[in-house]
Design an enzyme around this catalytic site. Structure first.
Site, PDB file in Angstrom:
ATOM      1  N   ASP A   1       1.132  -8.783   9.851  1.00  0.00           N
ATOM      2  CA  ASP A   1       2.209  -9.494   9.908  1.00  0.00           C
ATOM      3  C   ASP A   1       3.333  -8.977  10.638  1.00  0.00           C
ATOM      4  OD1 ASP A   1       2.200  -7.601   7.712  1.00  0.00           O
ATOM      5  OD2 ASP A   1       3.538  -8.624   6.650  1.00  0.00           O
ATOM      6  N   GLY A   2       3.664  -7.513  10.552  1.00  0.00           N
ATOM      7  CA  GLY A   2       4.588  -6.844  11.304  1.00  0.00           C
ATOM      8  C   GLY A   2       4.412  -6.913  12.847  1.00  0.00           C
TER       9      GLY A   2
ATOM     10  N   ARG B   1      14.319  -3.587  15.421  1.00  0.00           N
ATOM     11  CA  ARG B   1      15.004  -2.376  14.611  1.00  0.00           C
ATOM     12  C   ARG B   1      14.343  -1.017  14.737  1.00  0.00           C
ATOM     13  NH1 ARG B   1      14.489  -1.468   9.124  1.00  0.00           N
ATOM     14  NH2 ARG B   1      16.472  -0.752   8.321  1.00  0.00           N
TER      15      ARG B   1
ATOM     16  N   ARG C   1      -1.446  -3.167  -0.285  1.00  0.00           N
ATOM     17  CA  ARG C   1      -0.064  -3.457  -0.542  1.00  0.00           C
ATOM     18  C   ARG C   1       0.010  -4.510  -1.841  1.00  0.00           C
ATOM     19  NH1 ARG C   1       2.753  -5.428   4.748  1.00  0.00           N
ATOM     20  NH2 ARG C   1       1.105  -6.776   4.851  1.00  0.00           N
TER      21      ARG C   1
ATOM     22  N   GLN D   1     -10.014   4.531   3.454  1.00  0.00           N
ATOM     23  CA  GLN D   1     -10.402   3.229   3.480  1.00  0.00           C
ATOM     24  C   GLN D   1     -10.340   2.479   4.860  1.00  0.00           C
ATOM     25  OE1 GLN D   1      -9.034   0.920  -0.599  1.00  0.00           O
ATOM     26  NE2 GLN D   1      -7.743   3.076   0.070  1.00  0.00           N
TER      27      GLN D   1
ATOM     28  N   ARG E   1      -9.712  10.256 -15.676  1.00  0.00           N
ATOM     29  CA  ARG E   1      -9.302  10.706 -14.427  1.00  0.00           C
ATOM     30  C   ARG E   1      -9.217   9.352 -13.423  1.00  0.00           C
ATOM     31  NH1 ARG E   1      -9.844  14.467 -17.241  1.00  0.00           N
ATOM     32  NH2 ARG E   1     -11.025  16.653 -16.876  1.00  0.00           N
TER      33      ARG E   1
ATOM     34  N   ASP F   1      -6.035  -5.185   4.535  1.00  0.00           N
ATOM     35  CA  ASP F   1      -5.532  -5.608   3.347  1.00  0.00           C
ATOM     36  C   ASP F   1      -5.873  -7.231   3.436  1.00  0.00           C
ATOM     37  OD1 ASP F   1      -4.193  -3.344   3.085  1.00  0.00           O
ATOM     38  OD2 ASP F   1      -2.402  -4.248   3.799  1.00  0.00           O
TER      39      ASP F   1
ATOM     40  N   ASP G   1      -4.598  -9.848   4.092  1.00  0.00           N
ATOM     41  CA  ASP G   1      -3.604 -10.669   3.478  1.00  0.00           C
ATOM     42  C   ASP G   1      -2.642 -11.401   4.530  1.00  0.00           C
ATOM     43  OD1 ASP G   1      -2.411  -8.408   4.770  1.00  0.00           O
ATOM     44  OD2 ASP G   1      -0.998  -7.949   3.188  1.00  0.00           O
TER      45      ASP G   1
ATOM     46  N   THR H   1      -6.271  -6.350   9.835  1.00  0.00           N
ATOM     47  CA  THR H   1      -5.653  -5.555   8.588  1.00  0.00           C
ATOM     48  C   THR H   1      -6.816  -5.256   7.511  1.00  0.00           C
ATOM     49  OG1 THR H   1      -4.353  -5.488   6.611  1.00  0.00           O
ATOM     50  CG2 THR H   1      -4.623  -7.675   7.623  1.00  0.00           C
TER      51      THR H   1
ATOM     52  N   GLY I   1      -0.765  -0.549  10.976  1.00  0.00           N
ATOM     53  CA  GLY I   1      -1.682   0.517  10.416  1.00  0.00           C
ATOM     54  C   GLY I   1      -3.144   0.200  11.044  1.00  0.00           C
TER      55      GLY I   1
ATOM     56  N   GLU J   1      -3.187  -0.631  -5.506  1.00  0.00           N
ATOM     57  CA  GLU J   1      -2.068   0.110  -5.416  1.00  0.00           C
ATOM     58  C   GLU J   1      -0.785  -0.490  -5.976  1.00  0.00           C
ATOM     59  OE1 GLU J   1      -1.765   1.738  -1.456  1.00  0.00           O
ATOM     60  OE2 GLU J   1      -1.312  -0.526  -0.666  1.00  0.00           O
TER      61      GLU J   1
HETATM   62  O1  F6P Z   1      -1.522  -2.343   5.379  1.00  0.00           O
HETATM   63  C1  F6P Z   1      -2.427  -1.624   5.527  1.00  0.00           C
HETATM   64  C2  F6P Z   1      -2.098  -0.232   4.645  1.00  0.00           C
HETATM   65  O2  F6P Z   1      -3.225   0.500   4.688  1.00  0.00           O
HETATM   66  C3  F6P Z   1      -1.916  -0.786   3.159  1.00  0.00           C
HETATM   67  O3  F6P Z   1      -3.129  -1.104   2.571  1.00  0.00           O
HETATM   68  C4  F6P Z   1      -1.304   0.498   2.630  1.00  0.00           C
HETATM   69  O4  F6P Z   1      -0.279   0.304   1.610  1.00  0.00           O
HETATM   70  C5  F6P Z   1      -0.205   1.015   3.973  1.00  0.00           C
HETATM   71  O5  F6P Z   1      -0.955   0.475   5.015  1.00  0.00           O
HETATM   72  C6  F6P Z   1      -0.367   2.492   4.047  1.00  0.00           C
HETATM   73  O6  F6P Z   1       0.555   2.886   5.079  1.00  0.00           O
HETATM   74  P1  F6P Z   1       0.581   4.053   5.878  1.00  0.00           P
HETATM   75  O7  F6P Z   1      -0.550   4.271   6.591  1.00  0.00           O
HETATM   76  O8  F6P Z   1       2.032   4.231   6.488  1.00  0.00           O
HETATM   77  O9  F6P Z   1       0.867   5.112   4.625  1.00  0.00           O
END
Ligand code: F6P
Length: 368
Positions: A123-124, A85, A191, A294, A286, A147, A149, A145, A17, A242
Site C-alpha cells: 500500500d505504501g 515525505r 500488521r 516469515q 513460553r 500480510d 492485506d 506483501t 518490506g 502481532e
Molecule cells: O508488511 C510486512 C511486514 O513484515 C509486517 O508484517 C511487519 O509488521 C512489518 O513488515 C515489519 O517491518 P520491518 O521489516 O520494518 O521490521
C-alpha cells in the site's frame, strides 16, 4: 487509463518490506519485456530510493537467470523512501527532517528516458506510485506483501510462503509444547491484519487463534488453557498476530521507525500474554516471535506461479498503454484496478470469514 503512448524503456522497482516471490516477478517482467516486446528494462535500486538517489541500471536476461526460486529481491528495497515525505537528515534533537523530493524522482526518471515504471510493492509503494503518476510518469503496479492485506486483490504473492513457514513453526512448537505440557504462543506478522495467523493457525490446528480483527478476553484464553490441561491434553498451542489486542485494550508496539511513512512496528504481544497467562493460571508458558523468518527464504511453487503471472500481466498492460493501474486477482481471475484504489488502504479479515467459522467448528477458540 488507456494511453496511446507506447512504452519502449521501462523501469522496475521493488518497494516496502521484502517478501518471497519478488525475484520471480522481476524475472517475469524482464523476460516478458525483452523477449516478447523488445523493450529496454532498467532496474531501480532499493525502491523509490533508487530514483531519489539516481541509482538506475540496465537489466538483461542474464541478470534475471536463476533467480526464480531465490528469496529477497536482487534490486533491493526500502520502506523509508516515500518521495513526498523523505527523511533528508535529523535536527539537533535527533528528530527526522522531511522534504518533498518528488521533483528529484521525476527528473531522474526522465533523465533515464523511462516511458513507464513497474512498481512492485504494498500500500505504501502504491501511494508513492500514485504521487509520481500525478507528475506524468506512467506507472503499472504489482501488489506484494506477506500480510495479504491489500484491498482490491484477493491474494498477493509472499503470503503463501509466509503461511507455510508459520505453519511449520507451529507444528514444531506443538511437539515441544506437548512434551513439556506447556502453553506455547507463536507470534506472527501481518500488521493489523490477521490473515497469516488465521491461515497458519487453521493449517496447524492451533487451539487458540488471536487475530487483530477479533478482540480477545484474557479470562477466556486462560480458561481454555486450564480446561485443556485438565482434559489430559496437557498443552495449548496459541497462534497470535502481532496486532492482536484485548477487548478495550491496545496493540503492543515494538518500535517506532520515525523515517518510515508507516512508522509503527508491532511486536511483543505474545510475550505480554505469556506472562499474563502464567501468572493467572500457574501453567508453564513460553513465547516465540517468528519475525522476519516469515519474509525470507525460497518462495513456494504457488507464490512463484502467482509472481510469474503478475509480472507477465504487468508488462502486457504496459505494452497496451494501460497505465496507472495495478494488477489484481478478483473472483479468482487476473485483472487490474486503478492504483489509487490500493494506496494506503488495508484489507482486514472479515469477522464472518468462512475460515473463522471452520476453525470455530473444529474446536479453535478466538478468545472472544
Ligand atoms: O508488511 C510486512 C511486514 O513484515 C509486517 O508484517 C511487519 O509488521 C512489518 O513488515 C515489519 O517491518 P520491518 O521489516 O520494518 O521490521
Amino acid at each position: 487509463m488507456k494511453n496511446e503512448r507506447k512504452a519502449c524503456r521501462i523501469g522496475v522497482l521493488t518497494g516496502g518490506g521484502d517478501c518471497p516471490g519478488l525475484n520471480a516477478v522481476i524475472r517475469a517482467v524482464v523476460k516478458t519485456a525483452i523477449a516478447q516486446h523488445n523493450l529496454a528494462v532498467f532496474g531501480i535500486k532499493d525502491g523509490f530510493l533508487g530514483l531519489i538517489e539516481d541509482r538506475v541500471n540496465p537489466l538483461s536476461f542474464d541478470d534475471v537467470s536463476n533467480i526464480l526460486g531465490k528469496g529477497g529481491t536482487i534490486l533491493g528495497t526500502s520502506n523509508k523512501a516515500d518521495p513526498v515525505r523523505y527523511c533528508v537528515g535529523h535536527d539537533g534533537k535527533g528528530d527526522p527532517i522531511f522534504e518533498d523530493v518528488t521533483d528529484r524522482v521525476t527528473q531522474n526518471a526522465r533523465r533515464h528516458r523511462l516511458d513507464a515504471i513497474v512498481c512492485i510493492g504494498g500500500d505504501g509503494t502504491m501511494s508513492a506510485a500514485s504521487t509520481i503518476l500525478a507528475q506524468g510518469i506512467p506507472v503499472v503496479g504489482i501488489p506484494k506483501t506477506i500480510d495479504n492485506d491489500l484491498v482490491s486483490t484477493e491474494i498477493t504473492f509472499g503470503f503463501d510462503t509466509a503461511v507455510a513457514t508459520a505453519t511449520e513453526a507451529l507444528d514444531r512448537i506443538r511437539t515441544t509444547a506437548s512434551s513439556h505440557h506447556r502453553v506455547m504462543l507463536v507470534e506472527m506478522m501481518g500488521r493489523n491484519a490477521g490473515w497469516i495467523t488465521l491461515h497458519a493457525g487453521a493449517a496447524s490446528g492451533a487451539d487458540i487463534i488471536l487475530i487483530p480483527e477479533i478482540g480477545y478476553y484474557l479470562d477466556k484464553v486462560c480458561a481454555r488453557s486450564v480446561e485443556r490441561s485438565k482434559q489430559g491434553r496437557a498443552y495449548t498451542l496459541i497462534a497470535v498476530s502481532e496486532g492482536a489486542k484485548p477487548v478495550g485494550g491496545e496493540v503492543v508496539v515494538d518500535r517506532i521507525v520515525h523515517e518510515s511513512p508507516d512508522p509503527v512496528r508491532l511486536g511483543g504481544v505474545s510475550e505480554v500474554l505469556c506472562e499474563q497467562i502464567a501468572q493467572r493460571t500457574g501453567l508453564e508458558c513460553r513465547a516465540t516471535i517468528l519475525g522476519h523468518v516469515q519474509r525470507g527464504g525460497t518462495p513456494t511453487a504457488r507464490d512463484r506461479v502467482l509472481a510469474t503471472q503478475f509480472g507477465h500481466k504487468a508488462v502486457e498492460m504496459l505494452v497496451r498503454g494501460e497505465f496507472n493501474r495495478t494488477v489484481a486477482v478478483q473472483d479468482g481471475q487476473l485483472t487490474s484496478v486503478p492504483i489509487e484504489e490500493v494506496a494506503n488502504l488495508q484489507r482486514l479479515v472479515p469477522t464472518n470469514d468462512p475460515l473463522i467459522q471452520a476453525c470455530r467448528a473444529t474446536g479453535a477458540s478466538f478468545g472472544d
